[in-house]
Design an enzyme around this catalytic site. Sequence first.
Site: not given
Length: 364
Positions: A15, A75, A94, A96, A118, A134, A198, A240, A268-270, A301
């Site tokens: 990207r 990133k 981003y 994170h 984010e 997302s 949820d 999240l 959710a790994i970020d 991803m």
Amino acid sequence: MRVGVPREIKNHEYRVGLTPPSVAELVRAGHELIIESGAGLGIDFEDADYVEAGARIVADAAQVFAESDMIVKVKEPQPREIAMLEARHTLFTYLHLAADKPQAEGLMKSGATCIAYETVTASDRSLPLLKPMSEVAGRMSVQVGAHYLEKEQGGRGVLLGGVPGVAPARVAILGGGVSGVNAAQMAVGMRADVTIYDINNARLAELDMFFSSQIKTAYASTAAIAAAVRNAHLVIGAVLVPGAAAPKLVTREMVKTMKRGSVMVDIAIDQGGCFETSHATTHEDPVFEVDGVIHYCVANMPGAVARTSAFALNNATLPFALKLANLGADAAMAADPHLANGLNVSGGKIRHQAVADALDLPMN
């Protein structure tokens, strides 16, 4: 303002922070755009496309950082990029940080003003700059999950949608937010047996109305998650907590109860991941196995579908980038409290409470 876009250097990240159409908008607003040569090649844009949009091409990232006031990326900055940041810079990307203390410490040391996509908010408390990625990650999670369920990939050999006379795969989605909904839409489209979990009962009611009889919903108690994991062929972690580390919803003991060849995808790994057995992977080496269960935990991803992702991201970030360039970071954040919520680091200090709590660092 001088706005710079370096080429992304994270593993298999194609990207780009600004596409040529976005560059043209910033140039039209009177700003100077400085683009590293080759920055757009991953989404099939040549340097000439950026020149046509009004940008100036430079040879390397060092020149971008040296000549720019604001750096726009996708990133989180890698160590050699952090080393090029100075106190005069505004970084818009981003971050994170909740799962990356070394990065946070590096950004603090730089003195730069670091605004994270984010944690920028909207008036309805949603996360407009996280939403497009997302959506992509949610849709991708089902694609990759279906792929790794194939026998030659080490999976159980189950077709997600089944066929007449053979039941479809059971898909458990943990989290009913943007990623979870998009995952469910894809899984329903592939005729899987889908349940969304949820802890927000009002949200579960909304999902029940939205999907009607196409999915099931369940309250995400520990017992319910344990049962879901035990019975699912594909588990998608889509939880999240803005700015904070993701809660560990699935324990190692739960993973041990899963059928061999089942698949877990941790969106959710970020933010550190929501499975106790997760650790970040790359597009180059995307999966690993724990107790016979395949884990897909790629931390970027959407980079796999770079062109779609870059345009979707630019659609969301461009208005904020224009505001930052037009007014400067301090004035832009003073004028827009939702943009101010994106501030994570400045002046050598952590400025976001959830990040500070996650990293056990003081909030200033």
